[in-house]
Design a protein around this motif. Structure first.
Motif, PDB file in Angstrom:
ATOM      1  N   GLY A  14      -8.663 -11.566  16.590  1.00  0.00           N
ATOM      2  CA  GLY A  14      -8.012 -12.331  17.643  1.00  0.00           C
ATOM      3  C   GLY A  14      -6.726 -13.011  17.226  1.00  0.00           C
ATOM      4  O   GLY A  14      -6.039 -13.600  18.061  1.00  0.00           O
ATOM      5  N   LYS A  15      -6.383 -12.945  15.934  1.00  0.00           N
ATOM      6  CA  LYS A  15      -5.147 -13.541  15.437  1.00  0.00           C
ATOM      7  C   LYS A  15      -4.135 -12.447  15.102  1.00  0.00           C
ATOM      8  O   LYS A  15      -4.471 -11.257  15.053  1.00  0.00           O
ATOM      9  N   TYR A  16      -2.886 -12.865  14.851  1.00  0.00           N
ATOM     10  CA  TYR A  16      -1.802 -11.918  14.589  1.00  0.00           C
ATOM     11  C   TYR A  16      -1.044 -12.290  13.320  1.00  0.00           C
ATOM     12  O   TYR A  16      -1.033 -13.459  12.914  1.00  0.00           O
ATOM     13  N   VAL A  17      -0.423 -11.288  12.734  1.00  0.00           N
ATOM     14  CA  VAL A  17       0.447 -11.507  11.577  1.00  0.00           C
ATOM     15  C   VAL A  17       1.811 -10.886  11.860  1.00  0.00           C
ATOM     16  O   VAL A  17       1.912  -9.844  12.515  1.00  0.00           O
ATOM     17  N   VAL A  18       2.846 -11.534  11.376  1.00  0.00           N
ATOM     18  CA  VAL A  18       4.212 -11.005  11.395  1.00  0.00           C
ATOM     19  C   VAL A  18       4.740 -11.092   9.972  1.00  0.00           C
ATOM     20  O   VAL A  18       4.663 -12.153   9.341  1.00  0.00           O
ATOM     21  N   VAL A  19       5.248  -9.997   9.459  1.00  0.00           N
ATOM     22  CA  VAL A  19       5.822  -9.958   8.113  1.00  0.00           C
ATOM     23  C   VAL A  19       7.334  -9.805   8.234  1.00  0.00           C
ATOM     24  O   VAL A  19       7.825  -8.918   8.941  1.00  0.00           O
ATOM     25  N   LEU A  20       8.071 -10.676   7.538  1.00  0.00           N
ATOM     26  CA  LEU A  20       9.534 -10.639   7.505  1.00  0.00           C
ATOM     27  C   LEU A  20       9.955 -10.599   6.040  1.00  0.00           C
ATOM     28  O   LEU A  20       9.696 -11.541   5.295  1.00  0.00           O
ATOM     29  N   ALA A  21      10.579  -9.517   5.616  1.00  0.00           N
ATOM     30  CA  ALA A  21      10.955  -9.381   4.210  1.00  0.00           C
ATOM     31  C   ALA A  21      12.215  -8.544   4.099  1.00  0.00           C
ATOM     32  O   ALA A  21      12.595  -7.837   5.035  1.00  0.00           O
ATOM     33  N   GLY A  22      12.867  -8.628   2.930  1.00  0.00           N
ATOM     34  CA  GLY A  22      14.105  -7.893   2.738  1.00  0.00           C
ATOM     35  C   GLY A  22      14.265  -7.395   1.324  1.00  0.00           C
ATOM     36  O   GLY A  22      13.583  -7.860   0.405  1.00  0.00           O
ATOM     37  N   ALA A  23      15.173  -6.431   1.153  1.00  0.00           N
ATOM     38  CA  ALA A  23      15.506  -5.985  -0.197  1.00  0.00           C
ATOM     39  C   ALA A  23      16.047  -7.165  -0.994  1.00  0.00           C
ATOM     40  O   ALA A  23      15.752  -7.330  -2.178  1.00  0.00           O
ATOM     41  N   SER A  24      16.842  -8.001  -0.326  1.00  0.00           N
ATOM     42  CA  SER A  24      17.257  -9.290  -0.888  1.00  0.00           C
ATOM     43  C   SER A  24      17.200 -10.312   0.233  1.00  0.00           C
ATOM     44  O   SER A  24      16.700 -10.024   1.329  1.00  0.00           O
TER      45      SER A  24
END
Length: 273
Positions: free
Chosen positions: A206-216
């Protein structure tokens, strides 16, 4: 005289109708945007949620040193490396964080506040998440700084990831087509790349995840920028792919330190399977 008054009345009526139409259009547009925001961020606006930040270790900052010095100095660099790492770690015992990751968190907090969240999200460390793991999570930072990013990309079987090349430099990779995107820094023309992933949480039903990432850090900033500002596109992807989606995004900066322009765009997207 009556003709003039009739003309004035007609003008006033036209102005009123025009104003009413403009007001109605603004209200309709605001409602549409609000609906789109809720499609992407709805659970994060009202439910228990938190941001998970990583830690840029002194080891990560220094481990490529021996490979970047002249060959005749390499042996000394290997000997000196533990002392360099220890010195860096002692300079800031609370830990280090990349400027880009910090800016990404600021952009997310500002975007959610604009969308209607009344309080700032709490920020937890990836190594001290505790019971917050069962909340909605916004995970910021690449695999080399954030263990939760590493864990989620594996659990969600993502086909976009961040890896390291033979020179210990990060790059974004599409595992389906084996295509790589690397950061290309320059004083007046910088490119970087990042990833955005949204999916039901593998930690809590019932919950959510958001992933935000970069090479730098720039790529991480672009991921946050797209996630909170590309409202219609993110909403469409959230509706079309309720089981999750993944994106690669680009960051492009032109100009110098005094006057520069930044743009962030989606390079590719696909459903998680």
């Amino acid at each position: 005289m009556f003709a003039a008054m009739d003309g004035l009345a007609e003008n006033l009526l036209a102005a009123a109708i025009g104003g009413g139409l403009a007001w109605g259009w603004r209200i309709a547009r605001k409602r549409a945007v609000s609906k789109d925001v809720r499609a992407m961020w709805g659970p994060f606006l009202t439910e228990n949620s938190c941001i998970v930040q990583g830690s840029l270790s002194a080891q990560t900052l220094s481990e490529d040193l021996p490979g970047r010095v002249p060959a005749e100095l390499r042996e000394q660099a290997v000997i000196m490396l533990p002392h360099v790492v220890k010195n860096l770690a002692e300079q800031e015992p609370s830990g280090l964080m990349g400027k880009g990751d910090h800016e990404a968190i600021v952009r997310v907090q500002a975007g959610l506040a604009k969308a209607g969240r009344r309080r700032m999200l709490p920020v937890r460390s990836d190594d001290n998440l505790g019971d917050s793991r069962s909340d909605n999570l916004i995970v910021v930072g690449g695999l080399d700084v954030n263990e939760v990013t590493n864990d989620l990309l594996g659990r969600l079987r993502c086909s976009v990831t961040i890896a390291r090349d033979e020179f210990d430099r990060n790059y974004v990779e599409d595992l389906v087509h084996r295509q790589r995107w690397s950061m290309t820094p320059s004083e007046k023309d910088t490119w970087d790349y990042g990833i955005v992933v949204r999916a039901p949480s593998p930690y809590q039903k019932g919950k959510y995840v958001v992933v935000l990432a970069g090479a730098s850090g720039y790529g991480c900033m672009a991921a946050a920028d797209v996630a909170v500002n590309a409202t219609k596109r993110m909403a469409d992807l959230s509706r079309e792919h309720p089981h999750g989606f993944e994106c690669i995004v680009s960051y492009h900066r032109t100009g110098d330190a005094v006057s520069s322009t930044e743009t962030s765009e989606i390079v590719l997207f696909r459903e998680l399977r």
